[in-house]
Design a protein around this motif. Structure first.
Motif, PDB file in Angstrom:
ATOM      1  N   UNK A  76      -8.282 -19.483  34.921  1.00 42.75           N
ATOM      2  CA  UNK A  76      -8.045 -18.152  34.252  1.00 42.75           C
ATOM      3  C   UNK A  76      -7.753 -17.154  35.034  1.00 42.75           C
ATOM      4  N   UNK A  77      -8.343 -16.980  36.391  1.00 45.06           N
ATOM      5  CA  UNK A  77      -8.142 -16.072  37.167  1.00 45.06           C
ATOM      6  C   UNK A  77      -6.695 -15.754  38.016  1.00 45.06           C
ATOM      7  N   UNK A  78      -5.919 -16.997  37.839  1.00 37.98           N
ATOM      8  CA  UNK A  78      -4.689 -17.047  38.484  1.00 37.98           C
ATOM      9  C   UNK A  78      -3.676 -17.315  37.780  1.00 37.98           C
ATOM     10  N   UNK A  79      -3.714 -17.761  36.431  1.00 42.15           N
ATOM     11  CA  UNK A  79      -2.541 -17.668  35.622  1.00 42.15           C
ATOM     12  C   UNK A  79      -2.440 -16.375  34.591  1.00 42.15           C
ATOM     13  N   UNK A  80      -1.126 -16.021  34.490  1.00 46.91           N
ATOM     14  CA  UNK A  80      -0.688 -14.878  33.705  1.00 46.91           C
ATOM     15  C   UNK A  80       0.198 -15.471  32.609  1.00 46.91           C
ATOM     16  N   UNK A  81      -0.041 -15.099  31.397  1.00 46.18           N
ATOM     17  CA  UNK A  81       0.896 -15.457  30.449  1.00 46.18           C
ATOM     18  C   UNK A  81       0.992 -14.296  29.435  1.00 46.18           C
ATOM     19  N   UNK A  82       2.038 -14.387  28.631  1.00 44.85           N
ATOM     20  CA  UNK A  82       2.262 -13.367  27.441  1.00 44.85           C
ATOM     21  C   UNK A  82       1.547 -14.013  26.156  1.00 44.85           C
ATOM     22  N   UNK A  83       1.653 -15.181  26.170  1.00 48.29           N
ATOM     23  CA  UNK A  83       1.254 -15.909  24.914  1.00 48.29           C
ATOM     24  C   UNK A  83       0.415 -17.273  25.162  1.00 48.29           C
ATOM     25  N   UNK A  84      -0.948 -16.926  24.674  1.00 50.27           N
ATOM     26  CA  UNK A  84      -1.836 -18.346  24.984  1.00 50.27           C
ATOM     27  C   UNK A  84      -2.874 -18.330  23.994  1.00 50.27           C
ATOM     28  N   UNK A  85      -3.279 -19.572  23.842  1.00 44.67           N
ATOM     29  CA  UNK A  85      -4.242 -19.853  23.036  1.00 44.67           C
ATOM     30  C   UNK A  85      -5.708 -20.384  23.615  1.00 44.67           C
ATOM     31  N   UNK A  86      -6.648 -20.079  23.347  1.00 47.33           N
ATOM     32  CA  UNK A  86      -8.295 -20.628  23.856  1.00 47.33           C
ATOM     33  C   UNK A  86      -8.819 -21.077  22.882  1.00 47.33           C
ATOM     34  N   UNK A  87      -9.799 -22.274  22.940  1.00 44.58           N
ATOM     35  CA  UNK A  87     -10.679 -22.864  21.768  1.00 44.58           C
ATOM     36  C   UNK A  87     -11.944 -23.356  22.356  1.00 44.58           C
ATOM     37  N   UNK A  88     -12.905 -23.193  22.202  1.00 44.63           N
ATOM     38  CA  UNK A  88     -14.203 -23.930  22.275  1.00 44.63           C
ATOM     39  C   UNK A  88     -14.409 -24.611  21.016  1.00 44.63           C
ATOM     40  N   UNK A  89     -15.098 -25.929  21.266  1.00 44.68           N
ATOM     41  CA  UNK A  89     -15.323 -26.692  20.171  1.00 44.68           C
ATOM     42  C   UNK A  89     -16.597 -27.109  19.951  1.00 44.68           C
ATOM     43  N   UNK A  90     -16.968 -27.085  18.525  1.00 44.25           N
ATOM     44  CA  UNK A  90     -18.228 -27.555  18.072  1.00 44.25           C
ATOM     45  C   UNK A  90     -17.825 -28.830  17.003  1.00 44.25           C
ATOM     46  N   UNK A  91     -17.859 -30.062  17.539  1.00 44.84           N
ATOM     47  CA  UNK A  91     -17.518 -31.175  16.645  1.00 44.84           C
ATOM     48  C   UNK A  91     -18.137 -31.038  15.309  1.00 44.84           C
ATOM     49  N   UNK A  92     -17.174 -31.675  14.362  1.00 43.66           N
ATOM     50  CA  UNK A  92     -17.728 -31.712  13.103  1.00 43.66           C
ATOM     51  C   UNK A  92     -18.044 -33.312  12.759  1.00 43.66           C
ATOM     52  N   UNK A  93     -17.934 -33.978  13.917  1.00 42.51           N
ATOM     53  CA  UNK A  93     -18.265 -35.407  13.621  1.00 42.51           C
ATOM     54  C   UNK A  93     -17.406 -36.496  14.412  1.00 42.51           C
ATOM     55  N   UNK A  94     -16.301 -36.047  14.856  1.00 46.22           N
ATOM     56  CA  UNK A  94     -15.379 -36.645  15.515  1.00 46.22           C
ATOM     57  C   UNK A  94     -15.765 -36.816  16.862  1.00 46.22           C
ATOM     58  N   UNK A  95     -15.265 -37.769  17.957  1.00 48.43           N
ATOM     59  CA  UNK A  95     -15.725 -38.061  19.207  1.00 48.43           C
ATOM     60  C   UNK A  95     -15.558 -36.733  20.199  1.00 48.43           C
ATOM     61  N   UNK A  96     -16.382 -36.537  21.056  1.00 54.09           N
ATOM     62  CA  UNK A  96     -16.019 -35.787  22.072  1.00 54.09           C
ATOM     63  C   UNK A  96     -15.303 -36.335  23.211  1.00 54.09           C
ATOM     64  N   UNK A  97     -14.047 -36.050  23.174  1.00 58.87           N
ATOM     65  CA  UNK A  97     -12.893 -36.731  24.153  1.00 58.87           C
ATOM     66  C   UNK A  97     -11.914 -35.854  24.202  1.00 58.87           C
ATOM     67  N   UNK A  98     -11.090 -35.888  25.337  1.00 63.32           N
ATOM     68  CA  UNK A  98     -10.009 -34.930  25.855  1.00 63.32           C
ATOM     69  C   UNK A  98      -8.769 -34.815  24.480  1.00 63.32           C
ATOM     70  N   UNK A  99      -8.769 -35.795  24.014  1.00 61.59           N
ATOM     71  CA  UNK A  99      -7.816 -35.969  23.001  1.00 61.59           C
ATOM     72  C   UNK A  99      -8.186 -35.343  21.735  1.00 61.59           C
ATOM     73  N   UNK A 100      -9.447 -34.935  21.302  1.00 64.61           N
ATOM     74  CA  UNK A 100      -9.685 -34.401  20.218  1.00 64.61           C
ATOM     75  C   UNK A 100      -9.965 -32.860  20.758  1.00 64.61           C
ATOM     76  N   UNK A 101      -9.790 -32.393  21.731  1.00 60.34           N
ATOM     77  CA  UNK A 101      -9.964 -30.833  22.176  1.00 60.34           C
ATOM     78  C   UNK A 101      -8.648 -30.038  21.945  1.00 60.34           C
TER      79      UNK A 101
END
Length: 292
Positions: A76-101
């Motif tokens: 985050x300290x080195x990437x510059x972008x004109x359009x970006x998304x960020x998300x922090x997750x609290x699972x509603x029941x599905x597995x905690x794995x990269x493909x679910x983030x």
């Protein structure tokens, strides 16, 4: 549930938005004020568009909490972008794995979601059957959010973003009623093609999760001239967030229930009505029949 933000405007270092504000998204991952859960530590993700390359976004996701991830801080300290998304997750029941983030990516599209399809396991098979068979192998995880994304792609996201999301929501509500699920859909969604961001707020119950958009940068500068990171921002610079990044007067506007916003909009209105759509042909007759 989860917390997320979408940024569009002048190129900016990601940490100016993710870490520096008083109530940043990283702060919200530990101390959310408006979410169902105050802690969102079941993974996180970033998606951003570069000024170089083929127009497809980069994605970085991990299963640990965002608040202590050194790689996230470094990036985050080195990437510059004109359009970006960020998300922090609290699972509603599905597995905690990269493909679910979140965010999820398909071609030039990014998608992230806060909310849930109620009793998703009861509806999952029928929903998945409506995904274009050519797209189905691209579904990597087990979340309702990713299925919603590929339904929207199936229903014409490339041609008509609000219409595709409306048809996706209409299908979820129809199937929910058929399966006896009361109030099947709860969603705040951000989707982007790298040029614009569309943000949606809707729930079957009419009590959607919180969603806010920032006032135009010119107005914010006039109200708060001490905000360093906005001094060089274009007038079209906007943020859409699950909850405000601080308590600054005149900066944050709540997106009304049952509406969507487009950034940059190119229109006089900041937002437009959103209503789920039931397609006359019904997608379950032929999977993928709604594609443009």
């Amino acid at each position: 549930m989860c917390r997320w933000l979408a940024y569009s405007g002048s190129p900016m270092l990601l940490d100016a938005v993710l870490y520096r504000p008083e109530h940043s998204l990283i702060n919200q991952s530990l101390r959310a004020r408006m979410g169902v859960e105050s802690i969102n530590g079941d993974g996180f993700g970033l998606g951003w568009y570069s000024t170089e390359g083929d127009g497809t976004p980069a994605v970085f996701r991990d299963i640990g909490p965002a608040w202590n991830n050194r790689n996230l801080m470094e990036l985050a300290a080195h990437v510059r972008s004109r359009l970006f998304f960020a998300h922090v997750r609290a699972s509603t029941g599905s597995a905690i794995q990269q493909t679910n983030c979140h965010p999820f990516r398909h071609g030039r599209w990014l998608w992230m979601h806060n909310g849930a399809i109620a009793d998703f396991p009861r509806l999952q098979r029928d929903l998945c059957m409506a995904v274009d068979p050519a797209l189905f192998p691209s579904i990597e995880g087990s979340t309702d959010s990713e299925v919603m994304f590929y339904l929207a792609v199936t229903f014409g996201l490339d041609q008509d973003v609000p219409g595709a999301v409306a048809r996706m929501a209409g299908l979820v509500e129809r199937l929910g009623k058929e399966h006896g699920v009361e109030n099947p859909l709860q969603m705040t969604i951000a989707v982007s093609d790298g040029e614009r961001v569309w943000a949606f707020r809707y729930s079957s119950q009419g009590k959607s999760r919180s969603l806010f958009y920032s006032s135009k940068a010119e107005m914010v500068r006039q109200l708060h001239p001490d905000l360093d990171f906005l001094r060089e921002a274009s007038d079209e610079t906007r943020l859409v967030v699950s909850e405000p990044l601080g308590d600054l007067h005149g900066v944050w506007n709540e997106l009304p229930e049952g509406s969507y916003a487009v950034v940059p909009s190119g229109a006089s209105a900041d937002y437009f009505p959103f209503v789920p759509e039931i397609h006359p042909g019904d997608p379950l007759v032929t999977a993928g029949a709604w594609r443009g």
